[in-house]
Design an enzyme around this catalytic site. Structure first.
Site, PDB file in Angstrom:
ATOM      1  N   HIS A 119      40.922  41.662  27.974  1.00 54.15           N
ATOM      2  CA  HIS A 119      40.376  41.402  29.500  1.00 54.15           C
ATOM      3  C   HIS A 119      40.714  42.465  30.458  1.00 54.15           C
ATOM      4  O   HIS A 119      42.048  43.228  30.191  1.00 54.15           O
ATOM      5  CB  HIS A 119      41.448  40.204  29.894  1.00 54.15           C
ATOM      6  CG  HIS A 119      40.983  38.932  29.435  1.00 54.15           C
ATOM      7  ND1 HIS A 119      40.668  37.701  30.447  1.00 54.15           N
ATOM      8  CD2 HIS A 119      40.652  38.254  28.345  1.00 54.15           C
ATOM      9  CE1 HIS A 119      40.342  36.533  29.856  1.00 54.15           C
ATOM     10  NE2 HIS A 119      40.267  36.984  28.485  1.00 54.15           N
ATOM     11  N   ASP A 135      39.132  40.055  40.777  1.00 60.60           N
ATOM     12  CA  ASP A 135      39.880  39.223  39.813  1.00 60.60           C
ATOM     13  C   ASP A 135      40.997  40.227  39.830  1.00 60.60           C
ATOM     14  O   ASP A 135      41.221  41.414  40.218  1.00 60.60           O
ATOM     15  CB  ASP A 135      39.048  39.580  38.570  1.00 60.60           C
ATOM     16  CG  ASP A 135      39.607  38.887  37.053  1.00 60.60           C
ATOM     17  OD1 ASP A 135      40.011  37.615  37.430  1.00 60.60           O
ATOM     18  OD2 ASP A 135      39.724  39.366  36.112  1.00 60.60           O
TER      19      ASP A 135
END
Length: 223
Positions: free
Chosen positions: A149, A7
């Protein structure tokens, strides 16, 4: 089978104009998380957009002391080399990564090397939301610690989601000590680091089994 959950976080949404500010990779060995992790914050050399800052909270000041992408590129490439990459909404991350590689005259990551968990989720649950948050809620994966996040936290969450999506909650290796190929199977289950293969002990195996049988409901504890 070694796979890498990957990610990124970025300065914005445009792969052409924006840059990566964080990369994280978590290694899976036959769907079992190992202790092998790649993680780096990155100085993007440009300002973080207000929208991106609201998402991940990484300020220009914080990132200004971090390495440039060129400084971590080779270590990153070495970590993912010859491994299948598991990415949620892969086109987004791939666009940013390959533009970074292009700036350094490096070979791009091929789509054939990627499994997109968003596509898997859409095929299994058509017509409903399949964001990482939505999938965590669907599979009862705790996301209370996810106030912002984070590429590393999201990798850990995605590893749990991926195991659910491919129905691999049980240990896939049959490690029978009486098997003639027992030593080879242990090596296949080993965690590679600096060219050394470490055999997994029975105690470690039991820990992994417990982890997989907990309905993958608790968040990973990040060190």
């Amino acid at each position: 089978m070694i796979e890498i959950i990957l990610d990124t976080e970025t300065t914005g949404l445009s792969a052409e104009k924006d840059r990566i500010v964080e990369i994280a990779c978590v290694e899976l060995n036959n769907y079992i998380p190992t202790k092998n992790i790649f993680h780096s914050f990155i100085n993007p050399g440009i300002k973080v957009s207000e929208d991106a800052f609201r998402v991940h909270g990484y300020s220009d000041e914080f990132l200004s002391t971090k390495p440039k992408f060129k400084d971590v590129a080779q270590n990153f490439i070495n970590f993912i080399k010859n491994k299948k990459l598991i990415i949620h909404n892969a086109d987004f991350d791939l666009g940013f990564l390959n533009n970074e590689f292009k700036r350094l005259n490096l070979k791009p990551i091929l789509k054939s090397d990627i499994v997109d968990t968003l596509q898997i989720a859409r095929s299994k649950f058509p017509g409903v939301g399949n964001s990482l948050d939505a999938l965590c809620k669907r599979f009862k994966i705790n996301i209370e610690t996810r106030e912002k996040h984070s590429a590393l936290l999201d990798c850990h969450l995605l590893s749990k989601v991926y195991i659910e999506l491919v129905d691999k909650k049980e240990l896939t290796l049959d490690l029978n000590p009486n098997d003639q190929n027992f030593d080879n199977k242990q090596k296949l289950a080993g965690i590679k680091g600096n060219g050394i293969v470490n055999k997994i002990s029975e105690e470690q195996m039991e820990e992994y089994k417990k982890f997989l049988k907990k309905n993958i409901s608790n968040s990973f504890a990040l060190n």
